[in-house]
Write a protein that holds these residues in place. Structure first.
Motif, PDB file in Angstrom:
ATOM      1  N   GLU A  61       0.902  -1.367  -0.065  1.00  0.00           N
ATOM      2  CA  GLU A  61       0.037  -0.058  -0.079  1.00  0.00           C
ATOM      3  C   GLU A  61       0.857   1.348   0.015  1.00  0.00           C
ATOM      4  O   GLU A  61       0.530   2.468  -0.411  1.00  0.00           O
ATOM      5  CB  GLU A  61      -0.847  -0.007   1.259  1.00  0.00           C
ATOM      6  N   SER A  62       2.077   1.077   0.570  1.00  0.00           N
ATOM      7  CA  SER A  62       3.085   2.335   0.704  1.00  0.00           C
ATOM      8  C   SER A  62       4.319   1.972   0.804  1.00  0.00           C
ATOM      9  O   SER A  62       4.561   0.967   0.977  1.00  0.00           O
ATOM     10  CB  SER A  62       2.382   3.249   2.142  1.00  0.00           C
ATOM     11  N   LEU A 117       6.992   9.286   3.046  1.00  0.00           N
ATOM     12  CA  LEU A 117       5.989   8.305   2.944  1.00  0.00           C
ATOM     13  C   LEU A 117       5.533   8.443   1.564  1.00  0.00           C
ATOM     14  O   LEU A 117       5.009   9.442   1.034  1.00  0.00           O
ATOM     15  CB  LEU A 117       4.742   8.560   3.772  1.00  0.00           C
ATOM     16  N   THR A 118       5.541   7.233   0.539  1.00  0.00           N
ATOM     17  CA  THR A 118       4.766   7.370  -0.544  1.00  0.00           C
ATOM     18  C   THR A 118       3.883   6.349  -0.700  1.00  0.00           C
ATOM     19  O   THR A 118       3.911   5.115  -0.292  1.00  0.00           O
ATOM     20  CB  THR A 118       5.713   6.703  -1.736  1.00  0.00           C
ATOM     21  N   LYS A 119       2.578   6.961  -1.042  1.00  0.00           N
ATOM     22  CA  LYS A 119       1.274   6.003  -1.390  1.00  0.00           C
ATOM     23  C   LYS A 119       1.199   5.360  -2.606  1.00  0.00           C
ATOM     24  O   LYS A 119       1.194   6.001  -3.610  1.00  0.00           O
ATOM     25  CB  LYS A 119       0.131   7.246  -0.909  1.00  0.00           C
ATOM     26  N   PRO A 163       6.174  17.033   4.486  1.00  0.00           N
ATOM     27  CA  PRO A 163       4.720  17.097   3.962  1.00  0.00           C
ATOM     28  C   PRO A 163       4.012  15.930   3.456  1.00  0.00           C
ATOM     29  O   PRO A 163       2.902  15.882   3.729  1.00  0.00           O
ATOM     30  CB  PRO A 163       5.006  18.075   2.843  1.00  0.00           C
ATOM     31  N   GLU A 164       4.814  15.063   3.114  1.00  0.00           N
ATOM     32  CA  GLU A 164       4.306  14.134   2.432  1.00  0.00           C
ATOM     33  C   GLU A 164       3.573  12.814   3.627  1.00  0.00           C
ATOM     34  O   GLU A 164       2.787  12.326   3.431  1.00  0.00           O
ATOM     35  CB  GLU A 164       5.052  13.137   1.607  1.00  0.00           C
ATOM     36  N   TRP A 203      10.485   8.365  -4.888  1.00  0.00           N
ATOM     37  CA  TRP A 203       9.243   7.546  -5.144  1.00  0.00           C
ATOM     38  C   TRP A 203       8.076   8.646  -5.265  1.00  0.00           C
ATOM     39  O   TRP A 203       7.178   8.316  -5.685  1.00  0.00           O
ATOM     40  CB  TRP A 203       9.117   6.494  -4.159  1.00  0.00           C
ATOM     41  N   SER A 204       8.412   9.601  -4.282  1.00  0.00           N
ATOM     42  CA  SER A 204       7.267  10.642  -4.218  1.00  0.00           C
ATOM     43  C   SER A 204       7.521  11.914  -4.998  1.00  0.00           C
ATOM     44  O   SER A 204       6.466  12.614  -5.274  1.00  0.00           O
ATOM     45  CB  SER A 204       7.223  11.076  -2.678  1.00  0.00           C
ATOM     46  N   ASP A 205       8.773  12.248  -5.196  1.00  0.00           N
ATOM     47  CA  ASP A 205       8.765  13.636  -5.969  1.00  0.00           C
ATOM     48  C   ASP A 205       8.152  13.590  -7.388  1.00  0.00           C
ATOM     49  O   ASP A 205       8.288  12.821  -7.939  1.00  0.00           O
ATOM     50  CB  ASP A 205      10.400  13.631  -6.265  1.00  0.00           C
ATOM     51  N   PRO A 206       7.158  14.519  -7.484  1.00  0.00           N
ATOM     52  CA  PRO A 206       6.286  14.462  -8.763  1.00  0.00           C
ATOM     53  C   PRO A 206       7.044  14.455  -9.816  1.00  0.00           C
ATOM     54  O   PRO A 206       6.597  13.639 -10.652  1.00  0.00           O
ATOM     55  CB  PRO A 206       5.717  15.997  -8.565  1.00  0.00           C
TER      56      PRO A 206
END
Length: 472
Positions: free
Chosen positions: A116-117, A131-133, A424-425, A438-441
């Motif tokens: 999931e994450s 945290l990456t969803k 923030p994530e 993994w989260s950086d847009p």
């Protein structure tokens, strides 16, 4: 009203995905009927007889892509029995999307786990700092799930699919030499076999690479790290109240600290707990002692989060692997011979993209060959494949090495700034950038939104346009 809809669709079709990392066209996904970004299978108009050396993950994925495009494919594999060593492996969305397009979804589903994450945790106490969803974000944004799986199960699924689409596999057939001009291989028993094209997916110790480089060796860079790999019995973890929470929901957890990190996730559809423990290592692998590996591994992470230490204490055996990255090659192809996968672009596993790049190679090669209108265009097809894939794989090698720096800061101002930038994530606050790749847009779009077939199509189109410009 109908004309308005047609106008809107034609406008979307004119919006080509930028070459640079960008999320600016993500909104158009809601307006398109397609459920996947991957382009339709393009059957080859010129059918080739192809020999493929190596039945690893990349070799099998490539063989499937080539066979489904209409080529006759035979694999020569040196091992007498098919199988994969190691434990867990990640199948990120850019790879899953390709595998699904090749018809592998039903082959994979019995074995995969969908985390999931991804949680980045502080080494000392396990506090979540990044945290990456993955669910539902990656499925929604990149039209494919993010999986983890046991390497042996992944290999088995690919092997069965390859056989089902008509790929021939000859075992115990070690390729010792290649003739790129004739288009032939020589086996250890002295027999020779020829084809229209020879594809070598023969791994990091590739024989074909030396032929492509005309005797030169690829320099491998040791970034100064090695990794212990281990599997823990989830039954033991479930009976321990301190650890059972980590098994409640499928997830990847990464403890990061000074020069070290530990990545964990469940595999075997939740039946085993996979661990990869990276640490500094400058000594020659030939001097490593397997009999002390377990003791050495525990010493490397002494003083880390008590929860993690407890899990490490449950490890009964481990294997230590050197981590290497290859340097950029001038060529991936010569004559009728082309290399791909680790033979062409070995990389450290810190982006979890090594096997995914080999899968992308396979679909990209198949796509490039499918643009041929005669066998005379083989060199052009291989050249375009090389041009596109060298750039992509080279960037992924760079991203992987960068993670090896971002994760391994010692406690201090740089570590604190990194953790604050990821906050923030964790808090669910909108953000425009993150040290967590993994989260950086922008990195997300470049990494997971990439379409290997589309990149090949664009390169072919540009080559045709350049030819027209030269004529005029």
């Amino acid at each position: 009203m109908a004309s308005r809809r047609m106008s809107a669709q034609s406008t979307i079709a004119d919006l080509r995905v930028p070459d640079y990392p960008s999320n600016c066209l993500q909104f158009t996904q809601q307006l398109t009927a397609s459920t996947t970004q991957t382009l339709p299978q393009k059957d080859a108009s010129v059918r080739l007889n192809i020999i493929l050396a190596g039945a690893g993950l990349g070799g099998l994925a490539t063989a499937i892509a080539l066979a489904q495009a209409g080529h006759a494919v035979k694999i020569y594999e040196q091992t007498p029995v098919l199988g994969e060593v190691g434990a867990g492996i990640q199948i990120p969305s850019n790879s899953t999307r390709i595998l699904f397009s090749l018809g592998l979804q039903s082959y994979l589903e019995p074995y995969v786990t969908a985390p999931e994450s991804i949680s980045f945790r502080r080494w000392q106490n396990g506090k979540v700092i990044g945290l990456t969803k993955l669910i539902p974000n990656f499925v929604n944004d990149f039209k494919a799930p993010y999986y983890v799986i046991h390497r042996a199960d992944f290999h088995s699924a690919l092997c069965q699919k390859a056989l089902d689409v008509g790929v021939e596999i000859e075992l115990g057939a070690k390729v010792v030499d290649y003739d790129p001009i004739v288009g032939s291989i020589t086996l250890a028993d002295g027999t020779k076999h020829s084809a229209d094209l020879i594809v070598a997916a023969d791994g990091i110790k590739s024989v074909a690479r030396n032929v492509v480089l005309q005797g030169d060796e690829m320099c491998f860079q040791g970034p100064g790290f090695a990794a212990y790999r281990a599997v823990v019995d989830v039954g033991k973890m479930r009976t321990d109240p301190d650890l059972s929470w980590i098994l409640e929901k499928p997830a990847l957890n990464i403890w990061i600290g000074d020069s070290r990190h530990v990545m964990t996730y469940t595999i075997g559809a939740g039946k085993a707990f996979n661990m990869v423990l990276s640490h500094p290592e400058m000594t020659d692998p030939g001097t490593w002692k397997p009999e002390t590996a377990l003791e050495d591994m525990k010493a490397e992470f002494q003083g880390w989060d008590p929860i993690l230490s407890k899990i490490i204490g449950m490890v009964e055996k481990t294997v230590k692997w050197p981590l290497l990255t290859g340097t950029l090659l001038k060529n991936w192809t010569v004559g009728k011979l082309v290399i791909l996968g680790d033979a062409a672009h070995a990389m450290v596993p810190y982006m979890s993209q090594g096997a995914a790049m080999a899968v992308e190679d396979g679909i990209a090669l198949s796509r490039s060959l499918s643009h041929m209108t005669s066998k005379d265009q083989l060199q052009k097809a291989l050249s375009i494949f090389q041009e596109v894939r060298k750039k992509r794989a080279g960037h992924m090698q760079e991203a992987s090495l960068l993670n090896g720096k971002l994760w391994h800061f010692p406690d201090g101002s740089l570590q604190q700034a990194r953790d604050e930038a990821m906050a923030p994530e964790v808090q669910g606050i909108p953000f425009s950038h993150s040290p967590n790749q993994w989260s950086d847009p922008a990195t997300q779009m470049w990494c997971y939104g990439y379409d290997a077939e589309e990149a090949i199509d664009i390169a072919w189109m540009e080559s045709l346009e350049a030819r027209v410009d030269c004529v005029h």
